[in-house]
Design an enzyme around this catalytic site. Structure first.
Site, PDB file in Angstrom:
ATOM      1  N   GLY A 188      18.070  24.413  26.097  1.00  0.00           N
ATOM      2  CA  GLY A 188      19.401  23.518  26.220  1.00  0.00           C
ATOM      3  C   GLY A 188      19.373  23.058  27.895  1.00  0.00           C
ATOM      4  O   GLY A 188      20.029  22.339  28.531  1.00  0.00           O
ATOM      5  N   ASN A 219      16.636  16.201  37.733  1.00  0.00           N
ATOM      6  CA  ASN A 219      17.468  15.425  37.051  1.00  0.00           C
ATOM      7  C   ASN A 219      18.906  15.848  37.175  1.00  0.00           C
ATOM      8  O   ASN A 219      19.534  16.828  36.675  1.00  0.00           O
ATOM      9  CB  ASN A 219      17.038  15.344  35.444  1.00  0.00           C
ATOM     10  N   PRO A 220      19.685  14.997  37.878  1.00  0.00           N
ATOM     11  CA  PRO A 220      21.232  15.392  38.067  1.00  0.00           C
ATOM     12  C   PRO A 220      21.852  15.339  37.007  1.00  0.00           C
ATOM     13  O   PRO A 220      22.995  15.981  36.873  1.00  0.00           O
ATOM     14  CB  PRO A 220      21.469  14.127  38.918  1.00  0.00           C
ATOM     15  N   GLY A 225      16.484  26.999  40.923  1.00  0.00           N
ATOM     16  CA  GLY A 225      17.319  27.117  39.880  1.00  0.00           C
ATOM     17  C   GLY A 225      18.622  26.588  39.652  1.00  0.00           C
ATOM     18  O   GLY A 225      19.448  26.971  40.938  1.00  0.00           O
ATOM     19  N   GLU A 230      21.642  29.291  36.371  1.00  0.00           N
ATOM     20  CA  GLU A 230      22.646  30.317  36.698  1.00  0.00           C
ATOM     21  C   GLU A 230      23.623  30.192  37.697  1.00  0.00           C
ATOM     22  O   GLU A 230      24.520  30.979  37.845  1.00  0.00           O
ATOM     23  CB  GLU A 230      21.922  31.514  36.697  1.00  0.00           C
TER      24      GLU A 230
END
Ligand code: FES
Ligand code: FES
Lengths: 166, 731
Positions: free
Chosen positions: B469, B618-619, B689, B692
């Protein structure tokens, strides 16, 4: 037990164990795996399909109860090459991540717009005679469809887009 | 290709495809219901039989008797596996998951039998006919009762700097508070599921998993067969959040049964099983002690946390962020682990920080109130640009926490917040604002990829990487497109297959940066190979518009590829830059809540996260990741709790109606802003990242907003209305 119904416009006859849910009839007996099993208990909405134009949780109903019914699943709304406007809006607004709740969200979305149009009130409708599209109406009516990835704002944006351009 | 020094300029800097909000390339398949998840491969596994796992109804003890006769006699039943007829398995590998190996019970819902039948309904019915009796043993299920028995753990060493006790007792302002966070469940929407089949001595398993090579190791290791004889696939995964980092009974029992029956076997865990049979985020008890001057500058930073797990289990390292987030010359940070007999705890989205910040960032709010310093300003005052334990020699690779907070305060209208709690009213609603810092350590993992250029000028990327996802399909495609001078339409991405090169997998927010680095490395090799094949000097070539060009000459990639195409493979490895530099992503989270003055109902009205996570590949997909994290953070603050039932030694609210997660009606439009930055020490991608980061700190911003609205400080998560009601002002 024998049962006959129409799925995505195609007449189908199956012989099924009476314990088979509509969801499992679609997924396991017809290989229509677009409808998802998230809970099998009516708690997540991933299995949402349309039966005779109304959305239902297909895990909560037995297949043999649907003699003569017309079932529409996510596969019946559109295909990758020819997406339904709601499916296209979900892609455009990124209304999903893992995609597992998505077929249910999309089936619900299509049905929600029809319910609002038909003037069916919801818990957040202030005036029962004045049912109108709003983000709050959408959020309320979509709350039976859990998205743990939580693309919620994007899903609402997709539904709004389809509504505005209908 | 090893990443050993800060990245210089490279083809990704052009930002032609990378950094663009491209629609997911797997989107049309997913929205049309055509993307197959593990349980759904009818064609590849014709005639599959259905398995059903029967779980233990006691948490600890032994199976006293087990009678499968009635079950075996039921219609359609093909096989009942129990510890009496299951082959011996190995528990030696880190990712092994042996099943049905004896009478001993260590976990509520541990598999005690596996029933296989012609249909799902038959298997389920027969599983209920298996008669099991147990001899129960006494277990420990209450963390509070064993918190003093906590032991230090290697994975989270103590941090002791200066003289904490002295500084804390001398500090003009102190906060000494204990926060508790409950056990939480991933509750991803796709249940754990597997289907297995054998072709001779070769096993193929399709399973819902985030980490192909761990699953590959675990399945082969448990069954004691060479990895070359096992193929694991997980092309589409219906969410994981840490739960699918590991394997459970489903792939193992499906494989054993499939071998015995000479027929494919499929199995999905039921939703109620998942909460106890798999793992969860363990509860914590956290004591935070802050000593500061009247100006809010911290002089003593103390964080003690304890969590529980089964013997050999991991700790919830809830104090880790405290080692790096704020300044303070005197520090005492300790993590302890106690033994419990609850279901095994494990990693859930941002293990450590997600719950650590629930405590630390509320304690900071308490310090702000005591010192009279604005909560945003307090955090800015305690910002530090290097690792406070190691000193200035270990600086951050990039750290823009202050900018996140300032940008957020401005955009959110923080200046309108009333410093005195319980003073803003909007009809029936008490209204308040809260802030929290977000922090998530940046991890990197080796990652490989294979890239093929074919005669159509199409590049195909193959890697074991998964897309749970997170957008891996799309962003890896973007990296390849950018590197090869192609539009995204000319790139195909294939994921989640152990026949592909080993990758970082999806966990710990390392996936986007690490797996992209793997694709980058492979594309560097492909550029060289193509340039060479085209007869160009490899140093001076450009890739653009489907062509490779050098010194005024240009050839199309399709033509250079020729009938044989060009295939290369490479791997990104990481040197010691994560040691030399402290690396993390940062955020400033802002929240406005309304609390019903009469019922205590809490509604999130507005929320903003300003994130700093290096280059945003990728915004669109990154923003979505943040929305997901923020929402899960709202869940953690307001509703999510696995309730321990000491009678059964497990979690009693084991379904999606009782384990409450946020739904549409709980979540308003959320605002996400990414700072424009790159981190050249993270990898050639210069990204960190985001999967999270969104959850890290967000729940504390909600809790601080609730305090600001009501003047009620709840230190026991989640903030449910029963905890508010008795203390609500009576006006
Ligand atoms: S699978 Fe039907 S509601 Fe969850
Ligand atoms: S997209 Fe993953 S649960 Fe909704």
């Amino acid at each position: 037990m024998p049962v006959s119904f129409t799925v995505n416009g195609q007449a189908t006859s199956l012989t099924l164990d009476p314990r088979v849910t509509l969801l499992d009839a679609l997924r396991e007996h017809m290989a229509l795996t677009g409808s998802k099993k998230g809970c099998d208990h009516g708690q997540c909405g991933a299995c949402t399909v349309m039966v005779n134009g109304q959305r239902i949780n297909s895990c909560l109903t037995l297949a043999v109860m649907h003699e003569g019914d017309e079932v529409t699943t996510i596969e019946g709304l559109g295909s990758p090459e020819n997406l339904h406007p709601m499916q296209a809006a979900f892609v455009k607004h990124d209304g999903f991540q893992c995609g597992y709740c998505t077929p249910g969200q999309i089936c619900s979305s299509v049905a929600v717009l029809k319910e609002i149009e038909a003037g069916i009130p919801s818990h957040v409708t202030a005036d029962l005679d004045q049912v109108a599209f709003s983000d709050a109406e959408v959020r309320e009516r979509m709350s039976g469809n859990i998205c743990r990835c939580a693309a919620y704002p994007n899903i609402v944006a997709a539904i709004r887009d389809v509504h505005d351009h209908a | 290709m090893e990443f050993t020094q800060a990245a210089g300029p490279n083809p990704l800097d052009a930002g032609r495809v990378v950094t663009k909000p491209i629609d997911r390339i797997d989107g049309p398949l997913k929205v049309s219901g055509r993307a197959p998840y593990a349980y759904e491969y009818h064609q590849d596994f014709p005639n599959a039989a259905y398995g059903f796992v029967l779980g233990s109804s006691v948490p600890k003890g032994r199976i006293a008797s087990l009678d499968t006769k009635a079950a075996e006699a039921m219609p359609g039943v093909l096989l009942v596996l129990t510890h009496a007829n299951t082959p011996k398995m190995s528990d030696e590998g880190e990712h092994n998951a042996p099943q049905l190996q004896g009478a001993e019970i260590k976990q509520y819902e541990q598999a005690v039998a596996f029933v296989v039948a012609e249909t799902f309904e038959q298997a389920r019915a027969a599983a209920r006919a298996v008669k099991v009796t147990y001899t129960e043993a006494k277990g420990a299920y209450d963390l509070a009762a064993v918190q003093d028995k906590g032991e230090p753990v290697k994975s989270a060493p103590d941090s002791t700097v200066g003289d904490f006790d002295k500084a804390f007792s001398a500090a003009p302002v102190t906060v000494d508070v204990t926060y508790t966070t409950p056990d939480q469940s991933h509750a991803m929407m796709e249940p754990h599921a597997s289907v297995a089949k054998w072709d001779g001595d070769k096993l193929t398993v399709y399973t819902a998993n985030q980490m192909i090579h761990w699953a590959h190791d675990g399945i082969a290791g448990t069954l004691g067969i060479p990895k070359t004889k096992v193929r694991v696939q997980s092309a589409y995964v219906g969410g994981g959040f840490g739960s699918k980092l590991f394997i459970y009974s489903d792939p193992i029992l499906a494989a054993v049964a499939a071998q015995k029956l000479g027929r494919p076997v499929k199995v999905a865990l039921t939703r109620p099983q998942i909460f106890n049979h798999t793992n969860h985020r363990p509860a914590t008890i956290q004591r935070i002690r802050l000593g500061a001057g009247p100006d809010g500058r911290i002089t003593a930073m103390g964080h003690d946390t304890v969590s529980g797990n089964q013997e050999g289990g991991e700790v919830e390292n809830a104090a880790d962020q405290t080692k790096l987030l704020y300044a303070g010359e005197n520090r005492l940070i300790r993590t302890r682990l106690s033994e419990l007999d609850l279901p095994k705890g494990g990693a859930m989205r941002a293990p450590g920080e997600a719950v650590g910040l629930l405590a630390l960032e509320c304690a900071m709010d308490e310090l702000a109130e005591k010192t009279g310093v604005d909560p945003v300003e307090l955090r800015i005052r305690n910002d530090i640009q290097y690792d406070p334990e190691k000193g200035p020699s270990r600086s951050f690779s990039s750290r823009h926490l202050v900018e996140c907070l300032r940008t957020g305060a401005e955009r959110f209208g923080w200046s309108k917040r009333a410093a005195k709690p319980g003073t803003v009213r909007d009809g029936q609603w008490l209204v308040g604002m809260g802030v929290a810092s977000g922090f998530r350590g940046n991890l990197v993992m080796p990652s490989g990829a294979r890239v093929k250029l074919d005669r159509e000028g199409v590049v195909t990327v193959e890697t074991q990487m998964t897309d749970i996802g997170t957008g891996s399909y799309t962003i890896l495609g973007q990296v390849a497109a950018e590197m090869m001078g192609l539009p995204i339409e000319k790139v195909r991405v294939k994921l989640g297959d152990s026949d592909f090169p080993l990758s970082s997998g999806s966990g710990g927010s390392w996936g986007a940066n690490s797996a992209s680095a793997g694709v980058f490395a492979a594309c560097e090799a492909l550029r060289d190979a193509v340039a060479q094949k085209a007869g160009f000097n490899t140093k001076d070539v450009t890739f653009a518009d489907g062509n490779v060009a050098s010194g005024g000459r240009s050839r199309s990639l399709a033509e250079v590829a020729g009938p044989d195409g060009v295939t290369v493979e490479a791997k990104a490895e990481f040197g010691d830059l994560t040691k030399k530099f402290a690396q993390a992503s940062f955020a400033g989270h802002f929240c406005e809540v309304g609390v019903d003055a009469h019922t205590g109902e809490i509604r999130v009205r507005r929320m903003l996260s300003v994130c700093s996570a290096g280059r945003i590949i990728n915004p669109k997909t990154s923003r979505n990741q943040c929305l997901g994290g923020m929402t899960m953070g709202i869940g953690a603050a307001l509703m999510e709790e696995q309730v321990v039932d000491e009678r059964f030694g497990g979690f009693i609210n084991h379904d999606l109606a009782e384990y409450v997660v946020p739904v549409h009606a709980d979540i308003p439009d959320l605002d996400v802003v990414f700072l424009d930055e790159t981190d050249d020490k993270s990898s050639w991608i210069k990204a960190k990242g985001v999967g999270e980061l969104g959850i890290c700190g967000v729940g504390a911003a909600v809790a601080n907003a609730v305090y600001n609205a009501t003047g009620i400080r709840i230190r026991d998560y989640p903030l449910t209305l029963d905890k508010l009601l008795p203390r609500l002002p009576t006006a």
